[in-house]
Design an enzyme around this catalytic site. Structure first.
Site, PDB file in Angstrom:
ATOM      1  N   CYS A 201       0.834  -1.197   0.000  1.00 26.37           N
ATOM      2  CA  CYS A 201       0.000   0.000   0.000  1.00 26.37           C
ATOM      3  C   CYS A 201       0.874   1.254   0.000  1.00 26.37           C
ATOM      4  O   CYS A 201       1.731   1.404   0.872  1.00 26.37           O
ATOM      5  CB  CYS A 201      -0.906  -0.016   1.227  1.00 26.37           C
ATOM      6  SG  CYS A 201      -1.860   1.499   1.438  1.00 26.37           S
ATOM      7  N   CYS A 217      -6.268  -2.012   0.480  1.00 24.71           N
ATOM      8  CA  CYS A 217      -5.322  -2.317   1.554  1.00 24.71           C
ATOM      9  C   CYS A 217      -6.102  -2.867   2.732  1.00 24.71           C
ATOM     10  O   CYS A 217      -7.027  -2.217   3.228  1.00 24.71           O
ATOM     11  CB  CYS A 217      -4.558  -1.053   1.970  1.00 24.71           C
ATOM     12  SG  CYS A 217      -3.513  -1.319   3.420  1.00 24.71           S
ATOM     13  N   ASP A 338      21.113   1.193 -15.943  1.00 20.04           N
ATOM     14  CA  ASP A 338      20.918  -0.013 -15.131  1.00 20.04           C
ATOM     15  C   ASP A 338      20.044  -1.000 -15.914  1.00 20.04           C
ATOM     16  O   ASP A 338      18.900  -0.707 -16.229  1.00 20.04           O
ATOM     17  CB  ASP A 338      20.225   0.411 -13.831  1.00 20.04           C
ATOM     18  CG  ASP A 338      19.947  -0.744 -12.889  1.00 20.04           C
ATOM     19  OD1 ASP A 338      20.095  -1.913 -13.300  1.00 20.04           O
ATOM     20  OD2 ASP A 338      19.573  -0.483 -11.733  1.00 20.04           O
TER      21      ASP A 338
END
Length: 412
Positions: A201, A217, A338
């Site tokens: 959440c 949630c 990356d």
């Protein structure tokens, strides 16, 4: 340069003229469109230029990890039903590129602007948008953009008390959390195929429950808001419950979702869904994406995908096996340096396709495909792939600079 009621200052006019001259020189030297360098020069001469250029426009900002350029184009087409549009259609989406685009739109009514996620707060502050479309947030360029929740936090702060109508995807918890700080949100159920950035959440850190298409949630009660617009198969459902057919030349579920969000934005400015969606049919390709080109006697379809969520959506577009597929990955500054995100992509979806691997980081990709038990060949260049690929249209999936490299090679 701007609307008649509020002309640009002499300094702003000088900045625009200088920026255009530098951009033209850059184009003449074969260094691309020149929009970024032109915008940088213009902003150096007048740091407030972006705001000045936007002041006579109804500005619409579009931000997301995936789908910004396409959605910006769809919204621009829809809004042309209501007046002239200026837009950064080629995807230069940081302040310099946006400034260049707006400098070319002195007679426009609408400014439809794609904005890089990291720059949304600043561009919104400078341009006083009437509407902001937020589509999704997922991991991308981790070396540059950082963690997705930090971006959502940045958006949430920027939108607090915003006067803009926020058109937001209610299926992405990070987008919902960011948009919920705004007093005026139009929720669109646009779907979310990639869920791996939204298992916790964003409000309290609790574990997100995901029954069916819903989410909430279990700890703090943060939950999916009820949408007023929704993508339903090949239709957009409007707030009155009417279903409008989506007819696009662009392929795939993700583009239907982009069309649903675009129809909701167009409605903010009084363009009815039927008119908006009909106009979106005109879009065949977006800055080379989805183009089918001929190269050395073969048909190649060019598909851009630059992060796990984008690759997942793109795999669902490609022709079924045994269609040959080229995968090309670079890791230059525009891509993010990356490449660890390659490990987040499910390459087992490519089983049965002859795979050909290109790009600066082809060996990174080869290791990842080896682990996924895929059959592939590492190639030096596109010409070598053409010689070795079996018959049929070749699907080409590439990240940002690899895509540009391939477009140059095929003369697109």
């Amino acid at each position: 340069m701007a609307g008649n009621s509020d002309p640009l200052t002499p300094r702003a006019k000088l900045a625009v003229t200088a920026g255009k001259a530098v951009a033209a020189a850059s184009r003449a030297a074969g260094r691309g469109s020149g929009s970024v360098i032109g915008g940088r020069v213009a902003l150096k001469l007048d740091p407030d230029l972006l705001g000045r250029l936007a002041q006579h426009l109804d500005v619409i900002l579009v931000s997301a990890t995936n789908g910004k350029t396409t959605t910006t184009r769809l919204i621009a087409e829809a809004l042309r039903a209501a007046g002239p549009v200026v837009s950064n259609a080629l995807g230069a989406n940081m302040p310099a590129g946006i400034t260049s685009a707006l400098a070319g739109g002195s007679d426009a009514k609408f400014g439809v602007i794609e904005v890089d996620e990291k720059y949304l707060a600043g561009v919104a502050r400078d341009t006083a948008p009437k509407c902001i479309a937020l589509l999704n947030l997922s991991r991308d360029q981790l070396d540059r953009a950082g963690e997705t929740r930090m971006l959502a936090e940045n958006w949430r702060e920027a939108l607090t008390g915003s006067k803009a109508v926020i058109v937001a995807n209610c299926d992405d918890p990070l987008v919902v959390w960011a948009a919920s700080s705004s007093p005026n949100v139009v929720w669109v159920a646009a779907g979310q195929m990639w869920k791996d950035d939204a298992w916790s959440c964003p409000s309290c850190g609790g574990v997100m429950q995901r029954p069916g298409d819903d989410w909430f949630c279990g700890e703090c009660g943060f939950r999916r808001p009820a949408p007023s617009w929704a993508l339903n198969g090949d239709h957009v459902l409007d707030p009155h419950g009417s279903a409008w057919p989506i007819h696009l030349q662009l392929p795939g579920r993700a583009n239907k979702a982009n069309a649903a969000s675009s129809a909701a934005v167009a409605a903010v400015f009084g363009v009815p869904p039927q008119v908006a969606l009909e106009r979106m049919y005109q879009v065949q390709a977006v800055a080379g994406r989805y183009d089918v080109v001929q190269f050395q006697g073969r048909d190649l379809r060019l598909l851009l995908a630059k992060n796990p969520a984008g690759w997942l959506e793109t795999f669902s577009l490609i022709d079924p096996p045994p269609a040959p597929v080229i995968l090309s990955v670079n890791a230059r500054s525009a891509d993010g340096t990356d490449t660890s995100w390659l490990w987040d992509v499910d390459y087992t979806r490519l089983t049965g396709h002859p795979l050909f691997v290109l790009g600066d980081r082809k060996l990174d990709l080869a290791v990842r495909l080896e682990v996924a038990n895929q059959q592939f060949q590492v190639c030096d260049d596109l010409d070598q792939v053409i010689q070795q690929a079996p018959p049929g249209r070749i699907e080409v999936i590439a990240n940002y600079t690899a895509f540009q490299d391939l477009r140059r090679r095929v003369g697109n």
